[in-house]
Design an enzyme around this catalytic site. Structure first.
Site, mmCIF file in Angstrom:
data_model
loop_
_atom_site.group_PDB
_atom_site.id
_atom_site.type_symbol
_atom_site.label_atom_id
_atom_site.label_comp_id
_atom_site.label_asym_id
_atom_site.label_seq_id
_atom_site.Cartn_x
_atom_site.Cartn_y
_atom_site.Cartn_z
ATOM 1 N N ASP A 82 0.814 -1.209 0.000
ATOM 2 C CA ASP A 82 0.000 0.000 0.000
ATOM 3 C C ASP A 82 0.849 1.262 0.000
ATOM 4 O O ASP A 82 0.435 2.292 -0.541
ATOM 5 C CB ASP A 82 -0.931 0.012 1.213
ATOM 6 C CG ASP A 82 -2.113 -0.924 1.039
ATOM 7 O OD1 ASP A 82 -2.109 -1.695 0.061
ATOM 8 O OD2 ASP A 82 -3.041 -0.888 1.865
ATOM 9 N N CYS A 123 1.135 -8.512 5.271
ATOM 10 C CA CYS A 123 0.720 -7.119 5.108
ATOM 11 C C CYS A 123 -0.784 -6.932 4.914
ATOM 12 O O CYS A 123 -1.556 -7.874 4.985
ATOM 13 C CB CYS A 123 1.527 -6.472 3.997
ATOM 14 S SG CYS A 123 3.239 -6.160 4.524
ATOM 15 N N ASP A 124 -1.141 -5.688 4.609
ATOM 16 C CA ASP A 124 -2.479 -5.153 4.836
ATOM 17 C C ASP A 124 -3.648 -6.014 4.365
ATOM 18 O O ASP A 124 -4.546 -6.324 5.132
ATOM 19 C CB ASP A 124 -2.596 -3.776 4.177
ATOM 20 C CG ASP A 124 -1.665 -2.764 4.810
ATOM 21 O OD1 ASP A 124 -0.657 -3.182 5.397
ATOM 22 O OD2 ASP A 124 -1.925 -1.565 4.708
ATOM 23 N N SER A 515 -5.012 4.811 5.737
ATOM 24 C CA SER A 515 -3.919 3.908 6.095
ATOM 25 C C SER A 515 -3.885 3.750 7.601
ATOM 26 O O SER A 515 -4.302 4.640 8.351
ATOM 27 C CB SER A 515 -2.593 4.501 5.606
ATOM 28 O OG SER A 515 -1.501 3.912 6.270
#
Length: 600
Positions: A82, A123-124, A515
């Site tokens: 991201d 991760c995200d 974020s």
């Protein structure tokens, strides 16, 4: 009752001679035929520092599994960074990738009839995507993440990716200083070092019960991270036999990820001031698990759960490595348990109840085990390092100070109000989300005129161009799941507000999202979104926006009649939307339902 191995459909019987020949060409030995096939779902890629170190670890997990008599086969998923996709149209693909990951895992595991899986995430969107797949498949599953990045350091101060973004947009900071920060912000492999989305989800996975203690907080570079992978390999074999040989369904994802487990995870999220993206992801995972967990539950929990842990971006004093030193997620859960705020009877993949796990792994417990002490003394080495498990530095002492340390007890909470809140009002009838842990209490009540932009790009240009001044409420519309499409993160607009020294003087509201690195009065996930006819799409420049976090309200100062009569503000932006994202937009739900695809 004994269960038939799913893999038997491709390994047993005369008619499966062709499939067996192919399995042999994949490396399966004759003595492994008829044994469980365990999928290793890796997310290695050289596009993402949170995944760049995972290349060889999948094969280590395979070797550990096969030592115990099963056959293991590895495949990979996509993974979007991201931070690299931020600030341009690449961010349109980030949230939709969560569903692509979930689909790809389901496709591979079902097509090849794997019996169980180890999910190597980090991760995200990768962790939630794999969790969604785990709920769909409902086969024995263990999660183990690649671990967090060590915090950077400059002039004796911790720093991270967000510092680089903010300072680079601050014209008062020299090019030389920006270069120094850039070169030190991301010093190791692992997911970014604050309580951003990736680390938030890996921590929440411990609370859900599908990952082992330490999963969310032991840094990627430490040898004890490698040990977690070995432990996960051993555990998945044990749980696979528990299910197929013994008929024990307690090891299945849906038996673990119950409504109560989601309530526990959300309580933890609120207590540690996690990323607002976790709201989207927990709702989506619960949807796949068919657990009754809704936005109203999050609202309810946010009103009674205090903030017990503050980590970057909510403070620069602490990063994830400091949470580990203070006892990790079990340390926070221990304090929540003492206050009766979580259900400790829920089961976990390791066979313990949450209460039993807290008793064993909370460093303030009188029964804490030596393994826990070793896990939570795992320290950052403070050197540039892209190799998983390659250092074994330990803290001399743990942080057990629950009055002034990283993790607090209820009596010494950072705030009695939790780290996340759900607001509702005439521009968010179905709710919106704010990370209160990152908002200075002086602006928990905020009223100001709207400055409206119909895209992230326009907002960035407006902020940097001086169109936004002290007291304004930046309104970014048509960036929701349908309207983007893809619900972009608004990290650059919030970073630019800070770079203009307006972080405590402005608010930003949007039907997009943020974020995990965002802090300040940033309110996202406004539902219904503008593209679905939501009132946020009717706001004009100069309209007065009223935000009241203590009362959980957000309104535009217009009557119901005035709002009903006002047309939607025309969209002036020009944005190319490819067919893949048009397909996503045609199926996706609103943010208050987790931005899941609605498919009959």
């Amino acid at each position: 009752m004994k269960k038939q191995l799913r893999s038997s459909f491709s390994t047993q019987g005369r008619r499966m001679a062709g499939a067996r020949a192919l399995w042999a060409a994949n490396g399966m030995k004759k003595e492994q035929l008829g044994k469980p096939i365990i999928a290793i779902v890796n997310s290695f890629t050289q596009f993402v520092p949170g995944h760049v170190h995972l290349h060889e670890i999948g094969q280590l997990v395979k070797k550990e599994i096969e030592k115990l008599g099963c056959f293991a086969a590895e495949f990979n998923t996509i993974a979007i960074d991201d931070g690299i996709a931020m600030g341009h149209d690449g961010m349109l693909y980030s949230l939709p990738s969560r569903d692509i990951i979930a689909d790809s895992v389901e496709y591979m595991v079902n097509a090849h009839k794997a019996d169980a899986m180890v999910c190597i995430s980090n991760c995200d969107k990768i962790t939630p995507g794999m969790l969604m797949a785990a709920m769909r498949l409902n086969i024995p599953t263990v999660f183990v993440s690649g671990g967090p990045m060590e915090a950077g350091e400059l002039d004796g101060q911790h720093l991270d990716l967000i510092d680089a973004m903010i300072k680079s947009a601050d014209e008062s900071v020299s090019d030389e200083e920006v270069s120094k920060i850039e070169n030190r912000a991301c010093p190791t492999c692992g997911c970014c070092s604050g309580m951003f989305t990736a680390n938030s989800m890996n921590c929440l996975n411990e609370a859900i019960g599908l990952a082992l203690p330490g999963n969310g907080t032991i840094v990627a570079t430490h040898a004890n991270r490698t040990q977690l992978f070995k432990d996960a390999a051993k555990l998945i074999v044990e749980n696979t036999y528990k299910y197929y040989r013994d008929g024990d369904e307690s090891v299945l994802p849906r038996s673990i990820a119950t409504r109560e487990a989601f309530l526990n995870a959300m309580t933890l999220d609120i207590a540690m001031g996690g990323s607002t993206n976790t709201v989207l992801h927990l709702l989506a995972i619960a949807h796949e698990a068919e657990a009754n967990f809704k936005m109203d539950d999050i609202d309810m929990l946010s009103r009674k759960s205090p903030c017990l842990c503050k980590v970057a971006p909510n403070t620069q004093k602490y990063h994830i490595q400091d949470v580990n030193r203070a006892g990790g997620i079990m340390g926070i859960m221990g304090q929540l348990a003492k206050a009766g705020l979580i259900d400790t009877s829920v089961v976990r993949i390791d066979g313990m109840t949450l209460g039993e796990a807290i008793d064993k792994y909370d460093i303030t417990s009188p029964n804490v085990c030596e393994e826990a002490i070793k896990k939570y003394k795992s320290a950052a080495a403070g050197k540039f390092n892209l190799v998983l498990g390659s250092q074994d530095v330990y803290y001399k002492e743990l942080d057990t100070d629950r009055a002034e340390g990283c993790i607090r007890d209820i009596e010494h909470a950072y705030s009695k109000d939790g780290g996340l809140a759900v607001l509702k009002g005439n521009i968010a009838q179905d709710g919106c989300v704010v990370k209160t842990a990152g908002v200075d209490e002086s602006i928990w009540k905020f009223t100001g005129p709207a400055k409206v932009f119909d895209s992230q790009e326009a907002a960035c240009n407006g902020i940097l161009g001086g169109k936004v001044v002290s007291g304004d409420v930046v309104v970014i519309t048509h960036e929701g799941p349908k309207g983007g499409p893809g619900m972009q993160e608004m990290l650059y607009p919030t970073s630019y507000i800070k770079s203009r020294h307006l972080g405590k003087e402005c608010a930003l509201i949007t039907d997009g999202r943020f974020s995990g690195g965002t802090s300040g009065l940033s309110i996202g996930h406004i539902s219904p979104e503008a593209a679905a006819g939501g009132n946020i799409g009717k706001i004009k420049d100069g309209d007065i926006i009223e935000i009241n976090i203590p009362e959980r309200t957000i309104n535009v100062r217009l009557t119901d009649e005035e709002l009903a009569a006002r047309p939607m503000t025309p969209v002036t932006r020009e944005r190319y939307v490819p067919k893949s994202l048009k397909a996503y937009a045609s199926m996706v739900s609103s943010a208050d339902k987790g931005a899941v695809r609605l498919i009959d």
